[in-house]
Scaffold this motif. Structure first.
Motif, short mmCIF file in Angstrom:
data_model
loop_
_atom_site.label_atom_id
_atom_site.label_comp_id
_atom_site.label_asym_id
_atom_site.label_seq_id
_atom_site.Cartn_x
_atom_site.Cartn_y
_atom_site.Cartn_z
N THR A 90 18.15 -86.75 45.23
CA THR A 90 18.86 -87.80 44.42
C THR A 90 20.09 -87.28 43.86
O THR A 90 20.48 -86.06 44.22
CB THR A 90 17.88 -87.88 42.98
N ASP A 91 20.90 -88.14 43.23
CA ASP A 91 22.17 -87.73 42.92
C ASP A 91 22.18 -86.67 41.70
O ASP A 91 23.08 -85.85 41.79
CB ASP A 91 23.07 -88.84 42.12
N GLU A 92 21.12 -86.53 41.05
CA GLU A 92 20.94 -85.57 40.15
C GLU A 92 20.91 -84.21 40.77
O GLU A 92 21.21 -83.28 40.21
CB GLU A 92 19.51 -85.84 39.28
N ASP A 93 20.45 -84.13 42.00
CA ASP A 93 20.27 -82.81 42.69
C ASP A 93 21.70 -82.06 43.10
O ASP A 93 21.89 -81.00 43.35
CB ASP A 93 19.66 -83.04 43.91
N LEU A 94 22.70 -83.10 43.13
CA LEU A 94 24.27 -82.75 43.57
C LEU A 94 24.77 -81.73 42.69
O LEU A 94 25.28 -80.77 43.24
CB LEU A 94 24.93 -84.01 44.03
N PRO A 95 24.48 -81.82 41.64
CA PRO A 95 25.37 -80.75 40.55
C PRO A 95 24.52 -79.56 40.78
O PRO A 95 25.21 -78.26 40.87
CB PRO A 95 25.27 -81.40 39.10
N LEU A 96 23.33 -79.30 41.10
CA LEU A 96 22.57 -78.15 41.28
C LEU A 96 23.07 -77.62 42.65
O LEU A 96 23.16 -76.32 42.61
CB LEU A 96 21.17 -78.55 41.32
N ILE A 97 23.43 -78.09 43.64
CA ILE A 97 23.88 -77.95 44.88
C ILE A 97 25.32 -77.30 44.59
O ILE A 97 25.57 -76.30 45.19
CB ILE A 97 23.88 -78.88 46.04
N GLU A 98 26.11 -78.03 43.84
CA GLU A 98 27.28 -77.73 43.78
C GLU A 98 27.50 -76.30 42.97
O GLU A 98 28.18 -75.33 43.42
CB GLU A 98 28.10 -78.45 42.89
N ALA A 99 26.55 -76.02 42.04
CA ALA A 99 26.50 -75.16 41.24
C ALA A 99 26.09 -73.76 42.10
O ALA A 99 26.90 -72.58 42.04
CB ALA A 99 25.41 -74.89 40.14
N GLU A 100 25.35 -73.88 43.03
CA GLU A 100 24.77 -72.82 44.08
C GLU A 100 26.07 -72.66 45.16
O GLU A 100 26.49 -71.37 45.28
CB GLU A 100 23.63 -73.34 44.88
N MET A 101 26.76 -73.54 45.38
CA MET A 101 28.05 -73.39 46.17
C MET A 101 29.09 -72.41 45.51
O MET A 101 29.76 -71.88 46.02
CB MET A 101 28.52 -74.79 46.59
N ARG A 102 29.31 -72.91 44.15
CA ARG A 102 30.06 -72.22 43.44
C ARG A 102 29.82 -70.57 43.37
O ARG A 102 30.71 -69.77 43.23
CB ARG A 102 30.47 -72.46 41.95
N LYS A 103 28.47 -70.26 43.34
CA LYS A 103 28.03 -69.04 43.49
C LYS A 103 28.56 -68.30 44.69
O LYS A 103 29.00 -67.06 44.91
CB LYS A 103 26.52 -68.87 43.47
N ILE A 104 28.30 -68.89 45.75
CA ILE A 104 28.56 -68.56 47.14
C ILE A 104 30.15 -68.24 47.40
O ILE A 104 30.77 -67.43 47.83
CB ILE A 104 28.01 -69.55 48.37
N ILE A 105 31.16 -69.31 46.82
CA ILE A 105 32.40 -69.17 46.88
C ILE A 105 32.52 -67.95 45.88
O ILE A 105 33.55 -67.01 46.36
CB ILE A 105 33.15 -70.28 46.19
N GLY A 106 32.22 -67.56 44.79
CA GLY A 106 32.43 -66.43 43.96
C GLY A 106 31.99 -65.20 44.57
O GLY A 106 32.65 -64.12 44.34
N ALA A 107 31.11 -65.12 45.42
CA ALA A 107 30.79 -63.79 46.19
C ALA A 107 31.85 -63.34 47.07
O ALA A 107 31.97 -62.28 47.32
CB ALA A 107 29.44 -64.11 46.98
N GLY A 108 32.68 -64.43 47.52
CA GLY A 108 33.93 -64.02 48.11
C GLY A 108 33.53 -63.38 49.58
O GLY A 108 34.16 -62.38 50.19
N ASN A 109 32.42 -63.79 50.38
CA ASN A 109 32.32 -63.31 51.59
C ASN A 109 33.19 -64.03 52.88
O ASN A 109 33.55 -64.92 52.79
CB ASN A 109 30.83 -63.71 51.85
N ASP A 110 33.46 -63.06 53.92
CA ASP A 110 34.43 -63.43 54.97
C ASP A 110 33.30 -64.27 55.76
O ASP A 110 32.35 -64.12 56.04
CB ASP A 110 34.85 -62.23 55.60
#
Ligand code: ZN
Length: 567
Positions: free
Chosen positions: A35-55
Motif C-alpha cells: 500500500t502507499d504506507e509501505d512506500l516511506p519504509l522502502i524509501e528509508a531502506e533506500m536511504r540506508k543503501i545510499i548512505g552505505a556508498g557502495n560502488d
C-alpha cells in the motif's frame, strides 16, 4: 529500490525495472500487497543503501555464467529476461553491496551519487508480467529521482496540479461524465453539464464548417462487412474492429471509421470537375476495440465521436484545400489557447501508389504550410501506407503534449471504391481524397479541455456561468428577475438563496461558477449587482445592463478570461 524491496521482503521476485520520463519503476512479485504506507519504509531502506556508498560494478559474462548466477538467486523472471537477450549481445550484471542484477545499464558509479533528499516513491500499481493479462499480476512501484531537492519539489507541485486537474477526478466531483462497467468498458456517458459543453462546441464547429462550404452528412453506424473488406479496413486494422453481428445471415460490423460512408455518398452521383472540391462533414460516432488495460477515462475509450470531414478535389486544388484546413486548425486551436507543433509524416517503407503521386501530395502539404508560414517538423517515414499527412501536437496549460488534429491525403480508398470525376478534357479521372479531423475524438478533446481549463470553462462553453445570490429573501424578486433576464439571453443561471451567504459563495466556487452576482438591499434599490469574479480579488459593482454586456462580450469574443479588464 529493488535492493531495498528485497531487503524488506527476502522472498520477493524481481521482474523488470526501466527508467521512464522523470523517473523509474520496478515490477515485483511480493508475498503481500503493497500500500502507499509501505512506500516511506522502502524509501528509508533506500536511504540506508545510499548512505552505505557502495560502488556499482559492471561485470560481463557468457550466457551460461549468467544463467548460473540467476539460478543461484532463484529469480525466475530474470531467467526469461536472459532468454530474451539476442545471441551475440553482451550480457551484463550490475552489483553494489550485496545486490546483483541482470542489467544493461548504465548506472551511476556509486549509490553515494543518488541524492537522499531528491528522490521519492510515488505510487503502487498492478501490472501484468510482460503486459499480458494471461500472465501473473505483479506489483509495480513508481518513483522519481532528481539531482537537486528543489527540482523534486518543483516536480511534486506539478504532479499535484496534474492530479487536481485530472478529468476523471473533476468529472466525478462536478458530475460531468461517467463510465459504467456493467454497460461496457470504455463507453462514455456525457452528463448534463458536459453535454452542454459539447453542444456548444458542436454548434461552433458546424458554423465554422458551414462558412467554409462543408456540407453536413449522416451515415449509418453499422454496415455489412463487405464494406470494410472493400475499404481494406478489415485487412489492415482487424484488431480494432469489433466482432461481427449477424443480420439476416450476413455479417455486419459497427463502423470503426466514417470514410467509407462518405465515399459511398460521393459515388452515389456523377461528378464533373466543376463540382469539385466536394467537402463533407460529419460528427461521426465510431467504435474501436482497445485493450482493457489501455482504457483511460475519456482519453482512451472504445466508442467516440470524430469531427470527421473528407475533401474530394482535383490534384491541382489540393494545396489550396490544405491551406484552408491549416487555417481552420489554427482558428480552432488558438480559440482554446493551445499552442501547437506540426509534423510532416512522409512515405514509409511499405506504400501504395507511385513516386509521382506521393511527391505531388507531399509538395502540396509543404506548399500549403509555407503559405501559412507554418513550420513543419520532420517525421520521416511516419506516413501511413496510403498517403502522407500533417499531424499536430498541442500543448496544454501544464505544458503537456496531446495528440491533435490530423490532415491526411489518401491514395487507397479512391482506388478501392473506384471514385471518379469527369475532367475538362472529358476524361474520367481519380479525385484526390483528404481526411481531416481537428478535435480528433470529442471524448478525448473534451477530456483534455477539462484538464487544460481545470474545468473553469470560458463563458461561451461554461455550463453554469452565473450564480445569483440574494443576501436575504427580501432580494429574492430582483434576483429572480435577473435570472430570467440572463436566461432569456441564453446564459444558464443558478439562483442560490438557501443558507448563509458565505456557504453559498463557497458552493458556487466549488461548482466552478465564475460569476457570482450578489444582490443586497442597496444593489436591489439601484438595479445593480455586486460581482465576485473567479480569480479576481476585487469585487465590483455593476448595473444589470453592464453585467449583461460583460457576459455577452465574453461569450461572443470566446474570451479565455473572466476579468473585466482588457485581455
Ligand atoms: Zn477518413
Amino acid at each position: 529500490m529493488a535492493d531495498a524491496v528485497l531487503r524488506l521482503f527476502p522472498e520477493a521476485k524481481v521482474a523488470i525495472g526501466p527508467p521512464i520520463d522523470h523517473g523509474f519503476y520496478y515490477d515485483f512479485e511480493l508475498p503481500r500487497a503493497l500500500t502507499d504506507e509501505d512506500l516511506p519504509l522502502i524509501e528509508a531502506e533506500m536511504r540506508k543503501i545510499i548512505g552505505a556508498g557502495n560502488d556499482f560494478t559492471r561485470t560481463t559474462m557468457t550466457r551460461e555464467q549468467a544463467a548460473a548466477r540467476i539460478s543461484e538467486s532463484a529469480q525466475p523472471y530474470k531467467v526469461e529476461l536472459l532468454d530474451d537477450i539476442p545471441e551475440g549481445e553482451e550480457i551484463s550484471f550490475y552489483d553494489h553491496g550485496t545486490w546483483s542484477d541482470l542489467c544493461e545499464g548504465p548506472h551511476v558509479e556509486s549509490t553515494k551519487q543518488i541524492r537522499y533528499d531528491a528522490f521519492k516513491l510515488l505510487s503502487v500499481a498492478g501490472a501484468y508480467w510482460r503486459g499480458d493479462s494471461e500472465n501473473k499480476m505483479l506489483t509495480r512501484v513508481y518513483g522519481t529521482a532528481w539531482w537537486h531537492k528543489k527540482d523534486l519539489k518543483k516536480y511534486m507541485v506539478y504532479l499535484e496540479e496534474v492530479q487536481q486537474r485530472d478529468h476523471r477526478k473533476l468529472g466525478r466531483e462536478l458530475n460531468l461524465f461517467s463510465l459504467h462497467a456493467e454497460y461496457g468498458a470504455g463507453l462514455v456517458f456525457w452528463h448534463q453539464k458536459l453535454g452542454y459543453v459539447r453542444r456548444q462546441l458542436e454548434q461552433w464547429w458546424w458554423d465554422l464548417h458551414h462558412q467554409r462550404e462543408y456540407w453536413p452528412v449522416y451515415t449509418p453506424h453499422v454496415a455489412s462487412e463487405e464494406v470494410f473488406i472493400q475499404s481494406g479496413h478489415l485487412e489492415n486494422y482487424a484488431d480494432m474492429i469489433w466482432a461481427p453481428m449477424d443480420v439476416d445471415g450476413r455479417p455486419y460490423r459497427v463502423k470503426p471509421m466514417n470514410c467509407p460512408g462518405h465515399v459511398t455518398i460521393f459515388n452515389s452521383t456523377r461528378h464533373s470537375y466543376r463540382d469539385l472540391p466536394v467537402r463533407m462533414a460529419e460528427l461521426g460516432s465510431v467504435y474501436r476495440y482497445e485493450p482493457s488495460g489501455t482504457l483511460h477515462g475519456m482519453l482512451r475509450v472504445r466508442g467516440f465521436t470524430q469531427d470527421d470531414a473528407h475533401i474530394f478535389c482535383t490534384p491541382e486544388q489540393l494545396a489550396d484545400e490544405i491551406v484552408d484546413v491549416l487555417k481552420l486548425v489554427h482558428t480552432i486551436l488558438s480559440t482554446f489557447g493551445y499552442s501547437y507543433t506540426a509534423y510532416l509524416a512522409t512515405r514509409p517503407e511499405k506504400f501504395l501508389g507511385t513516386d509521382e503521386i506521393w511527391e505531388h501530395a507531399i509538395s502540396a502539404l509543404v506548399d500549403a504550410a509555407e503559405r501559412q508560414e507554418l513550420n513543419l517538423e520532420d517525421d520521416p517515414g511516419g506516413g501511413v501506407f496510403y498517403g502522407p499527412k500533417i499531424d499536430f501536437k498541442i500543448k496544454d496549460a501544464l505544458g503537456r503534449e496531446w495528440q491533435g488534429p490530423t490532415v491526411q491525403v489518401d491514395f487507397n480508398l479512391p482506388d478501392r471504391f473506384d471514385i471518379q470525376y469527369n475532367d475538362a478534357d472529358n476524361e474520367l479521372k481519380r479525385p484526390v481524397m483528404v481526411h481531416r479531423a481537428i478535435f480528433g475524438s470529442l471524448e478525448r478533446f473534451v477530456g483534455g479541455l477539462i484538464e487544460h481549463f481545470a474545468a473553469w470553462f470560458p463563458v461561451w462553453l461554461c455550463p453554469m456561468p452565473v450564480a445569483v445570490l440574494p443576501i436575504t429573501d427580501e432580494q429574492l424578486d430582483p434576483a429572480k428577475e435577473l435570472r430570467s433576464k440572463l436566461m432569456a439571453r441564453g446564459f444558464n443561471v443558478e439562483l442560490s438563496h438557501d443558507g448563509p451567504l458565505r456557504k453559498r459563495v463557497r458552493d458556487s466556487e466549488v461548482n466552478k461558477i465564475p460569476y457570482m452576482a450578489v444582490i443586497g438591499e442597496r444593489e436591489a434599490e439601484n438595479g445593480q449587482v455586486s460581482l465576485r469574479i473567479h480569480g479576481v480579488k476585487q469585487q465590483v459593482t455593476l448595473t444589470i445592463d453592464e453585467f449583461i454586456a460583460l457576459l455577452e462580450d465574453k461569450r461572443s469574443s470566446k474570451s479565455l478570461t473572466y476579468s473585466i479588464d482588457a485581455e
